[in-house]
Design a protein around this motif. Structure first.
Motif, mmCIF file in Angstrom:
data_model
loop_
_atom_site.group_PDB
_atom_site.id
_atom_site.type_symbol
_atom_site.label_atom_id
_atom_site.label_comp_id
_atom_site.label_asym_id
_atom_site.label_seq_id
_atom_site.Cartn_x
_atom_site.Cartn_y
_atom_site.Cartn_z
ATOM 1 N N VAL A 47 32.847 48.536 102.617
ATOM 2 C CA VAL A 47 33.670 49.554 101.135
ATOM 3 C C VAL A 47 35.233 48.775 101.094
ATOM 4 O O VAL A 47 36.388 48.669 100.436
ATOM 5 C CB VAL A 47 33.332 50.666 101.604
ATOM 6 C CG1 VAL A 47 34.185 51.095 100.212
ATOM 7 C CG2 VAL A 47 32.093 50.655 100.710
ATOM 8 N N GLY A 48 35.882 49.246 102.748
ATOM 9 C CA GLY A 48 37.197 49.035 102.982
ATOM 10 C C GLY A 48 37.472 47.706 102.965
ATOM 11 O O GLY A 48 39.344 47.157 101.938
ATOM 12 N N GLN A 49 36.898 46.394 102.932
ATOM 13 C CA GLN A 49 37.401 45.360 102.275
ATOM 14 C C GLN A 49 37.727 44.801 100.657
ATOM 15 O O GLN A 49 37.887 43.844 100.577
ATOM 16 C CB GLN A 49 36.482 44.110 102.896
ATOM 17 C CG GLN A 49 36.495 43.865 104.402
ATOM 18 C CD GLN A 49 37.150 43.783 104.556
ATOM 19 O OE1 GLN A 49 38.336 42.728 104.364
ATOM 20 N NE2 GLN A 49 37.790 44.090 105.851
ATOM 21 N N ARG A 72 39.891 50.405 106.169
ATOM 22 C CA ARG A 72 39.686 50.808 105.102
ATOM 23 C C ARG A 72 40.649 50.084 103.956
ATOM 24 O O ARG A 72 40.265 50.676 102.733
ATOM 25 C CB ARG A 72 40.089 52.482 105.158
ATOM 26 C CG ARG A 72 38.345 52.885 105.597
ATOM 27 C CD ARG A 72 38.981 54.667 105.414
ATOM 28 N NE ARG A 72 40.006 55.240 105.847
ATOM 29 C CZ ARG A 72 39.944 55.655 107.207
ATOM 30 N NH1 ARG A 72 38.489 56.332 107.454
ATOM 31 N NH2 ARG A 72 40.914 56.442 107.395
ATOM 32 N N ILE A 73 40.985 48.953 104.063
ATOM 33 C CA ILE A 73 41.796 48.488 103.624
ATOM 34 C C ILE A 73 42.071 47.249 103.258
ATOM 35 O O ILE A 73 42.070 46.178 104.260
ATOM 36 C CB ILE A 73 43.560 48.742 102.790
ATOM 37 C CG1 ILE A 73 43.338 50.061 103.143
ATOM 38 C CG2 ILE A 73 44.149 47.771 102.282
ATOM 39 C CD1 ILE A 73 45.151 50.602 102.818
ATOM 40 N N GLY A 74 41.296 45.776 102.354
ATOM 41 C CA GLY A 74 41.118 45.204 103.001
ATOM 42 C C GLY A 74 42.433 44.040 102.338
ATOM 43 O O GLY A 74 42.433 42.749 103.140
ATOM 44 N N GLY A 75 43.120 44.349 101.819
ATOM 45 C CA GLY A 75 44.536 43.713 101.463
ATOM 46 C C GLY A 75 45.477 44.318 100.585
ATOM 47 O O GLY A 75 45.082 45.319 99.690
ATOM 48 N N ALA A 340 30.104 40.883 97.208
ATOM 49 C CA ALA A 340 31.620 40.990 97.161
ATOM 50 C C ALA A 340 32.227 40.790 98.559
ATOM 51 O O ALA A 340 33.279 40.660 98.294
ATOM 52 C CB ALA A 340 31.927 42.985 96.121
ATOM 53 N N VAL A 341 31.886 42.238 99.528
ATOM 54 C CA VAL A 341 31.984 41.546 100.655
ATOM 55 C C VAL A 341 31.879 40.361 101.399
ATOM 56 O O VAL A 341 33.169 39.745 101.822
ATOM 57 C CB VAL A 341 31.605 42.329 101.911
ATOM 58 C CG1 VAL A 341 31.984 42.546 102.991
ATOM 59 C CG2 VAL A 341 31.621 44.023 101.424
ATOM 60 N N GLU A 343 32.433 37.587 99.300
ATOM 61 C CA GLU A 343 33.594 36.440 98.535
ATOM 62 C C GLU A 343 34.660 37.005 99.533
ATOM 63 O O GLU A 343 35.560 36.015 99.498
ATOM 64 C CB GLU A 343 33.456 37.037 97.228
ATOM 65 C CG GLU A 343 32.105 36.524 96.900
ATOM 66 C CD GLU A 343 31.220 35.124 96.744
ATOM 67 O OE1 GLU A 343 32.217 34.410 97.492
ATOM 68 O OE2 GLU A 343 30.390 34.458 96.269
ATOM 69 N N VAL A 344 35.197 38.319 99.964
ATOM 70 C CA VAL A 344 36.799 38.680 100.205
ATOM 71 C C VAL A 344 36.603 38.027 101.806
ATOM 72 O O VAL A 344 37.741 37.272 101.504
ATOM 73 C CB VAL A 344 36.377 40.189 100.192
ATOM 74 C CG1 VAL A 344 37.591 40.914 100.687
ATOM 75 C CG2 VAL A 344 36.379 40.886 98.707
ATOM 76 N N LEU A 345 35.713 38.077 102.404
ATOM 77 C CA LEU A 345 35.855 37.548 103.540
ATOM 78 C C LEU A 345 36.070 36.322 103.097
ATOM 79 O O LEU A 345 36.676 35.088 104.552
ATOM 80 C CB LEU A 345 34.602 37.959 104.896
ATOM 81 C CG LEU A 345 34.490 39.510 105.048
ATOM 82 C CD1 LEU A 345 32.828 39.989 105.922
ATOM 83 C CD2 LEU A 345 35.639 40.039 105.389
ATOM 84 N N GLY A 346 35.329 35.752 102.857
ATOM 85 C CA GLY A 346 35.424 34.156 102.039
ATOM 86 C C GLY A 346 36.797 33.004 101.812
ATOM 87 O O GLY A 346 36.679 32.662 102.578
#
Length: 763
Positions: A47-49, A72-75, A340-341, A343-346
């Motif tokens: 969830v943090g991402q 707990r924060i992705g960007g 969703a995670v 795609e963020v990591l990607g």
């Protein structure tokens, strides 16, 4: 200490990077690498991402770093220096899995060096110049540790009351689609993983430029055929060009907010278009689903957004608060979260951050001593692009170019405004580094010529407008008025003008008047400026209007009063020098309008590619019982594609290589363009096509190609355009994209109205 990770080998327990805490696959295998990492993430870390936090929010920086270290924060966005971002990346490297952060910002038309606003860039019709602005922007942003920009903004805008018209590239589907591709490639280069490149996040997906009434954040109600034919192609072009991200629009579409629109985000974007990047909400948009009336509370808002396919939540707490409980209860499937995670990591992988979290942050000892140092700017590039972006609208009796030896009166509330020169969304640009028109002309005027300046008027004396524009940014006022009485300023300007050979009046809008949340109900110049222009006209001296604005204005009366009119938009850091170059003839203007100028707000929407109708108005013929306004001319003040030069050009009648076209083949349309004037100049040759008879009403014409070319005096060149079946395709009532056999008119000219025509048959 800067931490590096190894590429292309199995990562050991001793590695400094977190994904190596257990044996894992090689970093070079993206999908397997991300799957392996996700298998080791907790629910809270996942969830943090999905949280994208604004540094300008109410969360203190110390708390942000604590949240980052806890996973707990992705960007984040709105921090724009290495010293700001390095501690946050350090915090990420202290987290359990050491997943790197990414840092984003609105780099719209420049970063440290501000280029002309996007609408001005489009006015250049010069893809190389536009690409140059994007490449410089990416290099400067990357050097400041930024990984992603919320750009390009490719919303089609046909209602200039909308303040964000200034942020986009105009009204035309084809032109904006071409620019969308160019800008994505300029930002990302061959790969967003390389230094000097940043990831593009195309926005606002989708249809934001069609908000009802031109009022920001409003609804959009549109037929599917219009969506696919006119408004969606620029986003598609950006995604086809490899954009790694999209920002989701704030508007609803046919009653469903984009942020919760499963058809838009899943069926169209991911399934039909094959988008594999990260989708980011606009600022606070998930929480706003409650105000849209489609979610009863934050829990339902988070559910709708994650199921629709919104990967990251920008600057609200909804995902962080609600997703863990929704997953545990089964209200939201684990697969929705994981998608969703992934795609963020990607996206972080594609930015090169897993290989090196400090790729753009660098080492502290290499930080610039002065982030605003002159040596960090690209003034020559900014000046060149700004010159190409200006549009000469009128030039009676060859009033322009000016003689450098003349006595010039420079007058107007925008003539010496550094902040307004930068325009809307000017990022990290510093107003003190911009060149005003006054400074540009002073540097260029020759001896024994003179330049005398008077303000003449305020941009507006409407205090309610002044207060509104300054409310959102009290630390950098968008509009500062001269306290002198209006008549005193006017009298001073007239006195200065009477002693001059020629008057240059710099008028238009303060930059805050053409911005987000700056919609207008009229497009007139403010009353103070109209009075100034009338007083200057009364002197009998030649009058040149230099326009600074972010949208088309209804300036018919002022055009009649002026001898010459130069549209400069907001020209950026080197705007004053670039404007001086054009006014004095050191550069021959070559810009063309990317958006129609209506005569009045009553003509809106006014765009050239409107559908054909049963009772069209024909200029010069009786108008009764035709589609018209009876109280004003029905033609625009200036049409799409219009722009003059200091020289003249002729265009021959078009010739076709064949009168018929078979599917799968192509024909060539040719014209001869000649410079019939006395000086070298560039012009834009424009190709339009009209489908004469189809299964549904089609536009009166559509831009399908263009070429910009330079010609010396007396020189002529043959310009050729290839026309194939793809240029004739459209979305029919079944949303099938196909061309239909029949007659097509080919129109070629130097703007959308002044064209010559021939025709062919598609078999």
């Amino acid at each position: 200490m800067r931490k590096m990770c190894l590429l292309g080998i199995a990562i050991s327990l001793a590695s400094s990077c977190a994904w190596a805490q257990t044996p894992s696959v090689a970093l070079e295998h993206k999908a397997a690498f991300i799957t392996d990492l996700m298998n080791r993430m907790t629910l809270d870390e996942k969830v943090g991402q999905l949280r994208l936090i604004s540094i300008a929010s109410d969360m203190p920086r110390e708390l942000i770093r604590t949240e980052i270290a806890a996973g707990r924060i992705g960007g984040t966005f709105n921090s724009v220096t290495r010293p700001e971002n390095r501690p946050m990346q350090d915090a990420a490297m202290r987290s359990r899995l050491k997943i790197p952060m990414f840092f984003a910002y609105d780099v719209i038309h420049g970063h440290r060096t501000i280029f002309p606003i996007s609408l001005a860039l489009a006015s250049s019709w010069d893809m190389e110049a536009i690409a140059l602005s994007g490449r410089v922007s990416a290099k400067e942003a990357s050097a400041d540790s930024l990984d992603l920009t919320f750009a390009p903004m490719v919303d089609i805008a046909r209602d200039p009351r909308w303040g964000r018209t200034s942020e986009g590239f105009g009204e035309d589907t084809y032109l904006v689609s071409r620019i969308a591709k160019v800008m994505v490639q300029a930002y990302q280069g061959v790969s967003p993983a390389l230094p000097g490149n940043i990831m593009a996040s195309v926005k606002h997906f989708a249809l934001y430029g069609a908000v009802e009434g031109g009022r920001d954040y409003n609804i959009v109600d549109m037929s599917p055929t219009r969506m696919f034919q006119d408004y969606l192609p620029p986003y598609h072009a950006a995604i086809d060009a490899g954009a790694g991200s999209v920002m989701v629009a704030l508007n609803s579409i046919n009653g469903v907010p984009a942020t919760s629109n499963t058809w838009l985000m899943q069926d169209l974007l991911r399934k039909q278009w094959g988008f594999k990047g990260v989708a980011v909400s606009d600022h606070g948009a998930i929480l706003e689903l409650i105000k849209h009336g489609v979610a009863k509370d934050e829990r339902e808002a988070a559910t709708l957004a994650i199921k629709a396919g919104v990967d990251m939540s920008m600057n609200d707490l909804v995902y962080g608060k609600e997703l863990p409980g929704l997953i545990r209860s089964g209200k939201v499937p684990q697969s929705d979260l994981d998608n969703a995670v992934r795609e963020v990591l990607g996206a972080k992988y594609d930015m090169g951050l897993f290989k090196d979290p400090y790729l753009r942050i660098g080492n502290a000892e290499d930080d610039p001593a002065d982030i605003n140092a002159e040596s960090r700017l690209h003034r020559a590039e900014a000046r060149e692009v700004a010159r190409k972006s200006q549009v000469l609208l009128k030039n009676e009796s060859r009033t322009l170019p000016l003689n450098k030896r003349a006595n010039i009166a420079l007058i107007g509330p925008l003539a010496d405004s550094k902040i307004d020169m930068l325009g809307s969304w000017s990022g990290a640009g510093v107003p003190a580094q911009s060149v005003t028109v006054l400074e540009g002309l002073r540097a260029a005027v020759g001896k024994p010529g003179t330049l005398t300046y008077a303000r003449g008027a305020n941009v507006t004396d409407d205090q309610a407008v002044v207060d509104y524009l300054n409310y959102s940014n009290p630390n950098m006022l968008d509009l500062t008025n001269d306290p002198r009485p209006a008549q005193a300023m006017l009298d001073e300007a007239v006195k200065v003008a009477q002693q001059a050979d020629v008057i240059v009046a710099v008028v238009g809008e303060a930059r805050g008047m053409s911005h987000e949340a700056a919609s207008r109900t009229d497009l007139d110049l403010p009353a103070t400026q109209r009075a100034l222009i009338s007083a200057l006209k009364a002197t009998g001296k030649p009058l040149v209007l230099v326009l600074m604005n972010g949208r088309p204005l209804s300036i018919g009366d002022q055009v009649q009063q002026a001898d010459a009119v130069l549209e400069t938009w907001y020209s950026g850091t080197e705007g004053g020098n670039a404007i001086a170059d054009v006014l004095f003839g050191d550069y021959n203007p070559s810009g063309k309008l990317p958006i129609t100028f209506p005569r009045s707000v009553g003509q809106i929407p006014s765009y050239y590619s409107h559908l054909r109708i049963g009772r069209p108005f024909t200029p010069g013929k009786p108008g009764n019982y035709t589609s018209q306004y009876f109280d004003a001319p029905n033609t625009p003040l200036y049409p799409f594609g219009y722009g003059l030069s200091y020289t003249d050009f002729s265009v021959s009648a078009p010739q076709l290589s064949a009168n018929t076209l078979k599917p799968g083949s192509a024909l060539t349309a040719s014209v001869t363009v000649k410079n019939t004037g006395q000086r070298a100049g560039e012009t834009v040759v424009q190709l339009y096509i009209q489908d004469v008879s189809a299964s549904m009403s089609r536009p009166v014409k559509e831009l399908k190609n263009f070429q910009k070319l330079m010609l010396q005096p007396g020189e002529e060149k043959v310009v050729q355009f290839s026309i194939d079946e793809d240029a004739l395709k459209f979305y029919n009532t079944q949303l099938q994209y196909a061309a239909e056999p029949g007659e097509f008119n080919v129109q070629i000219g130097l703007d959308s109205q002044n064209v010559q025509q021939t025709s062919f048959q598609l078999l």
